[in-house]
Design a protein around this motif. Structure first.
Motif, PDB file in Angstrom:
ATOM      1  N   VAL A  78      62.840  17.924  20.855  1.00 39.65           N
ATOM      2  CA  VAL A  78      61.449  17.891  20.406  1.00 39.65           C
ATOM      3  C   VAL A  78      60.982  19.317  20.130  1.00 39.65           C
ATOM      4  CG1 VAL A  78      60.612  17.979  22.787  1.00 39.65           C
ATOM      5  CG2 VAL A  78      59.130  17.079  21.006  1.00 39.65           C
ATOM      6  N   PRO A  79      60.198  19.548  19.095  1.00 40.27           N
ATOM      7  CA  PRO A  79      59.651  20.887  18.868  1.00 40.27           C
ATOM      8  C   PRO A  79      58.532  21.191  19.852  1.00 40.27           C
ATOM      9  CG  PRO A  79      58.824  19.350  17.217  1.00 40.27           C
ATOM     10  CD  PRO A  79      59.856  18.604  18.012  1.00 40.27           C
ATOM     11  N   PRO A 182      61.816  25.782  18.983  1.00 39.32           N
ATOM     12  CA  PRO A 182      60.616  26.472  18.494  1.00 39.32           C
ATOM     13  C   PRO A 182      59.956  25.696  17.371  1.00 39.32           C
ATOM     14  CG  PRO A 182      62.620  27.624  17.833  1.00 39.32           C
ATOM     15  CD  PRO A 182      63.041  26.571  18.786  1.00 39.32           C
ATOM     16  N   ARG A 183      58.670  25.931  17.192  1.00 43.38           N
ATOM     17  CA  ARG A 183      57.957  25.298  16.081  1.00 43.38           C
ATOM     18  C   ARG A 183      58.510  25.815  14.754  1.00 43.38           C
ATOM     19  NH1 ARG A 183      54.040  26.694  19.810  1.00 43.38           N
ATOM     20  NH2 ARG A 183      52.819  24.973  20.680  1.00 43.38           N
ATOM     21  N   VAL A 287      60.590  34.309  17.265  1.00 42.73           N
ATOM     22  CA  VAL A 287      61.515  33.172  17.255  1.00 42.73           C
ATOM     23  C   VAL A 287      60.996  32.073  16.330  1.00 42.73           C
ATOM     24  CG1 VAL A 287      62.552  31.358  18.666  1.00 42.73           C
ATOM     25  CG2 VAL A 287      62.412  33.689  19.551  1.00 42.73           C
ATOM     26  N   GLU A 288      59.678  31.867  16.338  1.00 43.94           N
ATOM     27  CA  GLU A 288      59.094  30.860  15.439  1.00 43.94           C
ATOM     28  C   GLU A 288      59.273  31.262  13.981  1.00 43.94           C
ATOM     29  OE1 GLU A 288      54.760  28.668  14.741  1.00 43.94           O
ATOM     30  OE2 GLU A 288      55.226  29.630  16.665  1.00 43.94           O
ATOM     31  N   VAL A 289      59.099  32.547  13.679  1.00 39.92           N
ATOM     32  CA  VAL A 289      59.320  33.018  12.305  1.00 39.92           C
ATOM     33  C   VAL A 289      60.783  32.810  11.915  1.00 39.92           C
ATOM     34  CG1 VAL A 289      59.315  35.033  10.788  1.00 39.92           C
ATOM     35  CG2 VAL A 289      57.436  34.683  12.413  1.00 39.92           C
ATOM     36  N   ALA A 290      61.701  33.194  12.817  1.00 38.17           N
ATOM     37  CA  ALA A 290      63.128  33.040  12.523  1.00 38.17           C
ATOM     38  C   ALA A 290      63.493  31.576  12.309  1.00 38.17           C
ATOM     39  CB  ALA A 290      63.954  33.639  13.660  1.00 38.17           C
ATOM     40  N   ALA A 291      62.929  30.693  13.130  1.00 39.52           N
ATOM     41  CA  ALA A 291      63.209  29.267  12.975  1.00 39.52           C
ATOM     42  C   ALA A 291      62.705  28.755  11.632  1.00 39.52           C
ATOM     43  CB  ALA A 291      62.581  28.486  14.124  1.00 39.52           C
ATOM     44  N   SER A 292      61.513  29.177  11.246  1.00 42.56           N
ATOM     45  CA  SER A 292      60.935  28.699   9.991  1.00 42.56           C
ATOM     46  C   SER A 292      61.745  29.181   8.788  1.00 42.56           C
ATOM     47  CB  SER A 292      59.480  29.181   9.874  1.00 42.56           C
ATOM     48  OG  SER A 292      58.699  28.733  10.970  1.00 42.56           O
ATOM     49  N   VAL A 293      62.102  30.457   8.777  1.00 48.10           N
ATOM     50  CA  VAL A 293      62.877  30.999   7.663  1.00 48.10           C
ATOM     51  C   VAL A 293      64.277  30.398   7.649  1.00 48.10           C
ATOM     52  CG1 VAL A 293      63.880  33.104   6.696  1.00 48.10           C
ATOM     53  CG2 VAL A 293      61.544  33.124   7.587  1.00 48.10           C
ATOM     54  N   GLY A 294      64.902  30.310   8.825  1.00 45.52           N
ATOM     55  CA  GLY A 294      66.259  29.783   8.886  1.00 45.52           C
ATOM     56  C   GLY A 294      66.349  28.343   8.436  1.00 45.52           C
TER      57      GLY A 294
END
Length: 453
Positions: A78-79, A182-183, A287-294
């Motif tokens: 779950v996010p 992460p979100r 981490v949220e930025v990395a998750a979104s970009v990735g």
């Protein structure tokens, strides 16, 4: 911090309820009074009041029920901020019915479980498949607010005596892991635009990942973007020709994550404490930025390589101690399924200490750029980079096109200046609401550079 959250489980012993404590206190007072005034009838009542709670403690201790517990999560991953349903299947394995029992689940810090509730009556063990009168299904919803891997369970079963004087809680089942990722903020730009080349960012990515298919021209068809007109081929054939639609099936991209948090100097205990808390918050945002970009890049069918500036946690190993800029192997993710693996890895990511890299800097050309074919798009998410690492990263600018830095507000000015002077495009990110705007800024900036108009 999102490290694995565990807490020690207390050992539960039989104990008296408030009613049982009143019985015991009243019996003790009457017993002393009976001894003083020498009243045998009062002594009998006192002994009875003292004995009943003791018997109740024995009753709730002996012959505990045998229950099988299985736990599932829907969804299992779950996010952060999302809901998951915890489903408990409880089956009586005893040869006697179970009734009058209360249950409550337990969880790591950050997991809010419901208060104690009554367990439905269970008949004696019937054998055969589950679903009979000896089985009960318990469900509740939890909403973890922060990423990480949490323990949920074990189940605690409370048994009361018929008079409610004593309670005994026993552990049933085991703890299960709940992965909270992460979100992920949806980023602008459709998949069709990335695949077909309609859009400034993909025009840039196609430009820096050329292949022979893109050099093939075909006749213009209604609906083709004018940006794809192949003017030399048009001049040769005397009719409008466009670049071939077929594209490289595995374009590459690089994602760099700052996990060291050692750049800013410390001056004073109070400021250090404040900065540590601020840096932790910034790390969560990173981490949220990395998750979104990735996830966005994986959704567009990029083969994504991830570099951690500290010791590798996504691809751990005995030799993975220096960081991706200095020789450690990169972690690679591909679609399909790569987005889930990436998010699961980021769920456990924590800040680490910076290694001694004096001897490792000679390996720079073979570190971050290893395994990449030509120039690739690179996106660095930086929290607290120091000047030395900024210089190392700046030296690799020639391997990346475009080269974009998402800089958190914990970054010092000098490392940012070093990266900007080397040609990195630095974009400030301060809150999760800035993520779409930051990606839009990448598109506007690169589109303005590469738009023929």
């Amino acid at each position: 911090m999102p490290a694995r959250r565990r807490r020690s489980r207390p050992v539960w012993f039989p104990r008296l309820t408030l009613r049982g404590g009143i019985f015991l206190a009243t019996g003790g007072a009457l017993f002393l009074n009976a001894l003083v005034i020498d009243r045998r009838d009062l002594l009998f009542v006192a002994c009875l009041l003292l004995a009943v709670p003791v018997v109740a403690l024995v009753y709730v201790t002996v012959r505990p029920a045998k229950l099988d517990i299985s736990r599932t999560f829907r969804p299992p991953i779950v996010p952060a901020g999302g809901d998951t349903v915890v489903s408990l299947h409880v089956r009586n394995r005893s040869l006697r019915p179970v009734y009058g029992t209360r249950w409550r689940d337990t969880g790591s810090a950050g997991i809010r479980v419901p208060a104690s509730m009554q367990l439905p009556a269970l008949d004696r063990y019937e054998g055969g498949p589950e679903g009979g009168a000896d089985t009960a299904i318990l469900e509740y919803t939890i909403t973890p607010r922060q990423r990480g891997v949490y323990d949920v369970g074990p189940l605690m079963l409370g048994r009361f005596d018929p008079f409610g004087l004593a309670l005994s809680e026993r552990v049933a089942g085991i703890a299960h892991d709940l992965v909270v990722t992460p979100r992920v903020t949806p980023l602008p730009g459709s998949g069709e635009a990335l695949i077909r080349g309609d859009g400034s960012v993909h025009e840039l990515l196609r430009h820096v990942n050329p292949n022979s298919d893109e050099l093939i021209a075909r006749e213009y068809r209604p609906g083709d973007s004018l940006r794809r007109v192949n003017w030399p081929a048009t001049a040769r054939h005397g009719e409008i020709m466009v670049r071939q639609e077929e594209q490289r099936s595995n374009p590459e991209a690089l994602l760099i994550i700052d996990t060291t948090l050692t750049g800013a100097p410390t001056s004073g205990a109070g400021r250090a404490g404040d900065r540590t808390n601020h840096h932790d918050q910034a790390f969560e945002l990173a981490v949220e930025v990395a998750a979104s970009v990735g996830v966005h890049l994986l959704d567009e069918n990029f083969r994504l390589q991830v570099i951690e500036l500290g010791a590798s946690q996504l691809a751990p190993g005995a030799a993975q101690t220096r960081g991706g800029l200095h020789g450690d192997a990169n972690s690679t993710f591909r679609a399909p399924g790569g987005d889930r693996l990436l998010l699961e890895g980021l769920a456990n990511l924590v800040p680490v200490e910076r290694a001694d890299l004096d001897a490792a800097r000679a390996m720079l050309p073979r570190g971050a750029a290893r395994g990449l074919n030509g120039q690739v798009p690179a996106f660095a998410v930086l929290v607290d980079l120091d000047e030395e690492d900024a210089t190392d990263l700046a030296a690799l600018r020639g391997h990346y096109q475009p080269a974009v830095v998402f800089a958190l507000d914990t970054m010092a000015h000098r490392p940012v200046e070093i990266l900007q002077d080397a040609g990195w495009h630095c974009i400030a990110v301060r809150t999760p609401r800035d993520i779409p705007d930051a990606w839009n800024q990448v598109q506007r900036e690169r589109g303005a550079v590469h738009d023929p108009a």
